[in-house]
Scaffold this motif. Structure first.
Motif, PDB file in Angstrom:
ATOM      1  N   VAL A 113       4.132   0.532   2.511  1.00  7.47           N
ATOM      2  CA  VAL A 113       4.042   1.140   1.175  1.00  7.47           C
ATOM      3  C   VAL A 113       2.824   0.602   0.432  1.00  7.47           C
ATOM      4  O   VAL A 113       2.080   1.370  -0.212  1.00  7.47           O
ATOM      5  N   LEU A 114       2.600  -0.696   0.490  1.00  7.59           N
ATOM      6  CA  LEU A 114       1.448  -1.289  -0.193  1.00  7.59           C
ATOM      7  C   LEU A 114       0.128  -0.775   0.380  1.00  7.59           C
ATOM      8  O   LEU A 114      -0.794  -0.434  -0.362  1.00  7.59           O
ATOM      9  N   ALA A 115       0.030  -0.711   1.704  1.00  4.49           N
ATOM     10  CA  ALA A 115      -1.211  -0.263   2.324  1.00  4.49           C
ATOM     11  C   ALA A 115      -1.492   1.205   2.014  1.00  4.49           C
ATOM     12  O   ALA A 115      -2.627   1.586   1.715  1.00  4.49           O
TER      13      ALA A 115
ATOM     14  N   VAL B  26      -4.724   2.735  -0.019  1.00  6.47           N
ATOM     15  CA  VAL B  26      -5.609   3.783   0.487  1.00  6.47           C
ATOM     16  C   VAL B  26      -5.575   4.994  -0.450  1.00  6.47           C
ATOM     17  O   VAL B  26      -6.606   5.631  -0.696  1.00  6.47           O
ATOM     18  N   ALA B  27      -4.398   5.307  -0.999  1.00  4.03           N
ATOM     19  CA  ALA B  27      -4.304   6.419  -1.944  1.00  4.03           C
ATOM     20  C   ALA B  27      -5.163   6.157  -3.178  1.00  4.03           C
ATOM     21  O   ALA B  27      -5.828   7.069  -3.697  1.00  4.03           O
ATOM     22  N   ALA B  28      -5.161   4.912  -3.643  1.00  5.23           N
ATOM     23  CA  ALA B  28      -5.993   4.576  -4.806  1.00  5.23           C
ATOM     24  C   ALA B  28      -7.476   4.725  -4.488  1.00  5.23           C
ATOM     25  O   ALA B  28      -8.268   5.151  -5.338  1.00  5.23           O
ATOM     26  N   LEU B  29      -7.847   4.409  -3.255  1.00  2.00           N
ATOM     27  CA  LEU B  29      -9.259   4.508  -2.865  1.00  2.00           C
ATOM     28  C   LEU B  29      -9.698   5.954  -2.664  1.00  2.00           C
ATOM     29  O   LEU B  29     -10.855   6.297  -2.895  1.00  2.00           O
TER      30      LEU B  29
ATOM     31  N   ASP C 286     -10.998   0.857  -7.270  1.00  2.00           N
ATOM     32  CA  ASP C 286     -11.356   0.451  -5.908  1.00  2.00           C
ATOM     33  C   ASP C 286     -10.806  -0.933  -5.597  1.00  2.00           C
ATOM     34  O   ASP C 286     -10.228  -1.165  -4.525  1.00  2.00           O
ATOM     35  N   LEU C 287     -11.001  -1.856  -6.536  1.00  2.00           N
ATOM     36  CA  LEU C 287     -10.546  -3.232  -6.313  1.00  2.00           C
ATOM     37  C   LEU C 287      -9.031  -3.289  -6.180  1.00  2.00           C
ATOM     38  O   LEU C 287      -8.499  -4.052  -5.361  1.00  2.00           O
ATOM     39  N   LEU C 288      -8.323  -2.479  -6.979  1.00  2.00           N
ATOM     40  CA  LEU C 288      -6.870  -2.436  -6.872  1.00  2.00           C
ATOM     41  C   LEU C 288      -6.449  -1.913  -5.504  1.00  2.00           C
ATOM     42  O   LEU C 288      -5.560  -2.478  -4.850  1.00  2.00           O
ATOM     43  N   GLY C 289      -7.088  -0.829  -5.058  1.00  2.00           N
ATOM     44  CA  GLY C 289      -6.747  -0.265  -3.751  1.00  2.00           C
ATOM     45  C   GLY C 289      -7.016  -1.233  -2.623  1.00  2.00           C
ATOM     46  O   GLY C 289      -6.194  -1.395  -1.709  1.00  2.00           O
ATOM     47  N   ILE C 290      -8.166  -1.901  -2.658  1.00  2.00           N
ATOM     48  CA  ILE C 290      -8.513  -2.878  -1.621  1.00  2.00           C
ATOM     49  C   ILE C 290      -7.521  -4.034  -1.609  1.00  2.00           C
ATOM     50  O   ILE C 290      -7.085  -4.506  -0.557  1.00  2.00           O
ATOM     51  N   ALA C 291      -7.126  -4.503  -2.816  1.00  2.00           N
ATOM     52  CA  ALA C 291      -6.174  -5.611  -2.909  1.00  2.00           C
ATOM     53  C   ALA C 291      -4.826  -5.218  -2.308  1.00  2.00           C
ATOM     54  O   ALA C 291      -4.198  -6.016  -1.594  1.00  2.00           O
ATOM     55  N   LEU C 292      -4.377  -3.992  -2.555  1.00  2.00           N
ATOM     56  CA  LEU C 292      -3.103  -3.544  -2.000  1.00  2.00           C
ATOM     57  C   LEU C 292      -3.159  -3.474  -0.472  1.00  2.00           C
ATOM     58  O   LEU C 292      -2.191  -3.849   0.205  1.00  2.00           O
ATOM     59  N   VAL C 293      -4.280  -3.017   0.071  1.00  2.00           N
ATOM     60  CA  VAL C 293      -4.434  -2.963   1.538  1.00  2.00           C
ATOM     61  C   VAL C 293      -4.420  -4.369   2.126  1.00  2.00           C
ATOM     62  O   VAL C 293      -3.773  -4.626   3.152  1.00  2.00           O
ATOM     63  N   ILE C 294      -5.114  -5.281   1.478  1.00  2.00           N
ATOM     64  CA  ILE C 294      -5.165  -6.664   1.972  1.00  2.00           C
ATOM     65  C   ILE C 294      -3.770  -7.277   2.004  1.00  2.00           C
ATOM     66  O   ILE C 294      -3.359  -7.906   2.987  1.00  2.00           O
TER      67      ILE C 294
ATOM     68  N   VAL D 121      -3.339  -0.720  11.398  1.00  2.00           N
ATOM     69  CA  VAL D 121      -2.683  -1.974  11.778  1.00  2.00           C
ATOM     70  C   VAL D 121      -1.266  -2.013  11.218  1.00  2.00           C
ATOM     71  O   VAL D 121      -0.302  -2.360  11.901  1.00  2.00           O
ATOM     72  N   VAL D 122      -1.146  -1.619   9.947  1.00  2.00           N
ATOM     73  CA  VAL D 122       0.149  -1.677   9.285  1.00  2.00           C
ATOM     74  C   VAL D 122       1.070  -0.558   9.778  1.00  2.00           C
ATOM     75  O   VAL D 122       2.271  -0.764   9.973  1.00  2.00           O
ATOM     76  N   ILE D 123       0.525   0.628   9.992  1.00  2.00           N
ATOM     77  CA  ILE D 123       1.339   1.761  10.451  1.00  2.00           C
ATOM     78  C   ILE D 123       1.960   1.461  11.816  1.00  2.00           C
ATOM     79  O   ILE D 123       3.163   1.645  12.032  1.00  2.00           O
ATOM     80  N   LEU D 124       1.151   0.985  12.766  1.00  2.00           N
ATOM     81  CA  LEU D 124       1.680   0.689  14.093  1.00  2.00           C
ATOM     82  C   LEU D 124       2.689  -0.449  14.054  1.00  2.00           C
ATOM     83  O   LEU D 124       3.666  -0.448  14.806  1.00  2.00           O
ATOM     84  N   ALA D 125       2.462  -1.425  13.184  1.00  2.00           N
ATOM     85  CA  ALA D 125       3.423  -2.520  13.058  1.00  2.00           C
ATOM     86  C   ALA D 125       4.757  -1.998  12.531  1.00  2.00           C
ATOM     87  O   ALA D 125       5.828  -2.391  13.003  1.00  2.00           O
ATOM     88  N   ALA D 126       4.698  -1.086  11.551  1.00  2.00           N
ATOM     89  CA  ALA D 126       5.926  -0.543  10.973  1.00  2.00           C
ATOM     90  C   ALA D 126       6.683   0.307  11.987  1.00  2.00           C
ATOM     91  O   ALA D 126       7.919   0.291  12.038  1.00  2.00           O
ATOM     92  N   VAL D 127       5.948   1.063  12.815  1.00  2.00           N
ATOM     93  CA  VAL D 127       6.586   1.887  13.841  1.00  2.00           C
ATOM     94  C   VAL D 127       7.174   1.011  14.944  1.00  2.00           C
ATOM     95  O   VAL D 127       8.288   1.238  15.424  1.00  2.00           O
ATOM     96  N   GLY D 128       6.445  -0.018  15.351  1.00  2.00           N
ATOM     97  CA  GLY D 128       6.894  -0.873  16.447  1.00  2.00           C
ATOM     98  C   GLY D 128       7.997  -1.826  16.056  1.00  2.00           C
ATOM     99  O   GLY D 128       8.867  -2.152  16.877  1.00  2.00           O
ATOM    100  N   THR D 129       7.997  -2.284  14.817  1.00  2.00           N
ATOM    101  CA  THR D 129       9.007  -3.230  14.346  1.00  2.00           C
ATOM    102  C   THR D 129       9.511  -2.757  12.994  1.00  2.00           C
ATOM    103  O   THR D 129       8.875  -2.979  11.975  1.00  2.00           O
ATOM    104  N   ARG D 130      10.650  -2.080  13.003  1.00  2.00           N
ATOM    105  CA  ARG D 130      11.166  -1.468  11.781  1.00  2.00           C
ATOM    106  C   ARG D 130      11.967  -2.492  10.985  1.00  2.00           C
ATOM    107  O   ARG D 130      13.186  -2.611  11.129  1.00  2.00           O
TER     108      ARG D 130
END
Length: 343
Positions: free
Chosen positions: A169-171, A175-178, A319-327, A151-160
């Motif tokens: 970066v946050l998302a 995911v990297a933390a997870l 895990d909780l940190l990674g999930i929070a960053l994605v959210i 969701v975030v990747i396509l948004a970043a590509v479509g609207t820079r």
């Protein structure tokens, strides 16, 4: 929208004179109107449900989106993963067919609409199968968080914009933390999870398209029923069942000699592919895609809670940190539609 025309609340039914022959009695307009109604005998109830606030549909979807898969994980002990996926898809297709009878609308679809439904059916079959292959190897919360990276990747590509760059970066950091610890032990699980991530984005795009597609239900009725998106979803689910059958029916065979397992599989289909997808359609029909995508931010948290309560999957602090960053990343992102409306 589909009510018959009466002279008043207590007036007699008006008769249609144009249909009268010398020996043919007049037919009430109620009969003519009934012939043009969309499939299903609960049209008025459907309209009342569709009139509820769109956020209420999303809450229902958020609960069942991962509740059904958590039940599926428990069924993996008896039926193969692809067999459970097939039971989910096939049972949902049967339920949609019995409820909406979507094949009645085939003649009214344009060629483009048929291609969209075919694409959605293939996406549903592949997405559900890959999702189950992923949660068989990884915690539900991890797969749920990865699912929304697209969701975030396509948004970043479509609207820079700078906002989308921060969201990306946050998302990615989340995911990297997870994935930092488990990717060494379950590389195939992450392959399935990221493939499901891409397909989930296609589901959101195609689902939003059919939710806002108008269908004419008769020569004298040019309006659109609130349930037309669900009719199209039912057709796509029938296609998904056909696509998934060669890969999953063999693994599902043990359920046919154990009625309790079969009922379990049907319940998984109801909770995973009927209730949440119908709720999504009702929400998508009244929410802009940007707003709907924003609300998706709560789903990784829902996956974490359900994984804990139903499956006993206790998340670590990382895990909780990674999930929070994605959210936060999903909540912060801005798509092209939203950018154009505010620019």
């Amino acid at each position: 929208m589909y009510e018959c025309q009466f002279g008043g609340e207590h007036s007699p039914v008006k008769l249609s004179g144009s249909d009268r022959g010398p020996n043919v009695p007049a037919r009430p307009q109620a009969v003519v109107a009934a012939a043009n109604r969309p499939p299903g005998g609960f049209a008025s109830a459907g309209r009342r449900i569709a009139a509820l606030p769109p956020a209420s549909f999303f809450i229902v979807s958020a609960i069942f989106h991962y509740l059904g898969p958590s039940f599926a994980v428990l069924l993996f002990a008896h039926v193969s993963v692809l067999g459970v996926a097939w039971l989910r898809i096939a049972s949902a297709a049967v339920l949609f067919a019995a409820w909406r009878r979507p094949w009645r609308l085939i003649a009214r679809w344009t060629g483009r609409q048929r291609w969209v439904l075919l694409a959605l059916g293939v996406v549903l079959a592949a997405m559900n199968s890959l999702f189950y292959l992923a949660i068989d190897r990884l915690p539900l919360s991890t797969v749920g968080a990865i699912e929304f990276l697209g969701v975030v990747i396509l948004a970043a590509v479509g609207t820079r914009t700078r906002r989308n760059l921060v969201a990306l970066v946050l998302a990615v950091a989340g995911v990297a933390a997870l994935t930092n610890i488990r990717i060494v032990y379950e590389p195939l699980g992450f392959v399935f999870a990221f493939a499901n991530c891409g397909l989930f984005m296609l589901y959101v795009v195609l689902g939003h398209k059919i939710a806002n597609t108008k269908i004419n239900f008769g020569n004298h009725d040019t309006t659109t029923t609130a349930l037309s998106g669900i009719d199209q979803l039912g057709a796509a689910m029938l296609i998904a069942a056909l696509v998934a059958t060669p890969f999953g029916i063999g693994g599902a065979m043990p359920a046919f000699i154990h009625p309790s397992w079969l009922l379990w599989g049907i319940a998984v289909g109801l909770c995973s592919s009927v209730i949440p997808y119908v709720a999504d359609q009702l929400a998508m029909a009244r929410l802009r895609r940007s707003t709907f995508a924003l609300m998706l931010a709560i789903l990784p948290a829902t996956a974490t809670v359900i994984g804990l309560l139903v499956l006993g999957q206790v998340p670590t602090l990382q895990d909780l940190l990674g999930i929070a960053l994605v959210i936060v990343g999903v909540a912060l992102h801005q798509d092209r539609e939203e950018s154009n409306s505010t620019g």
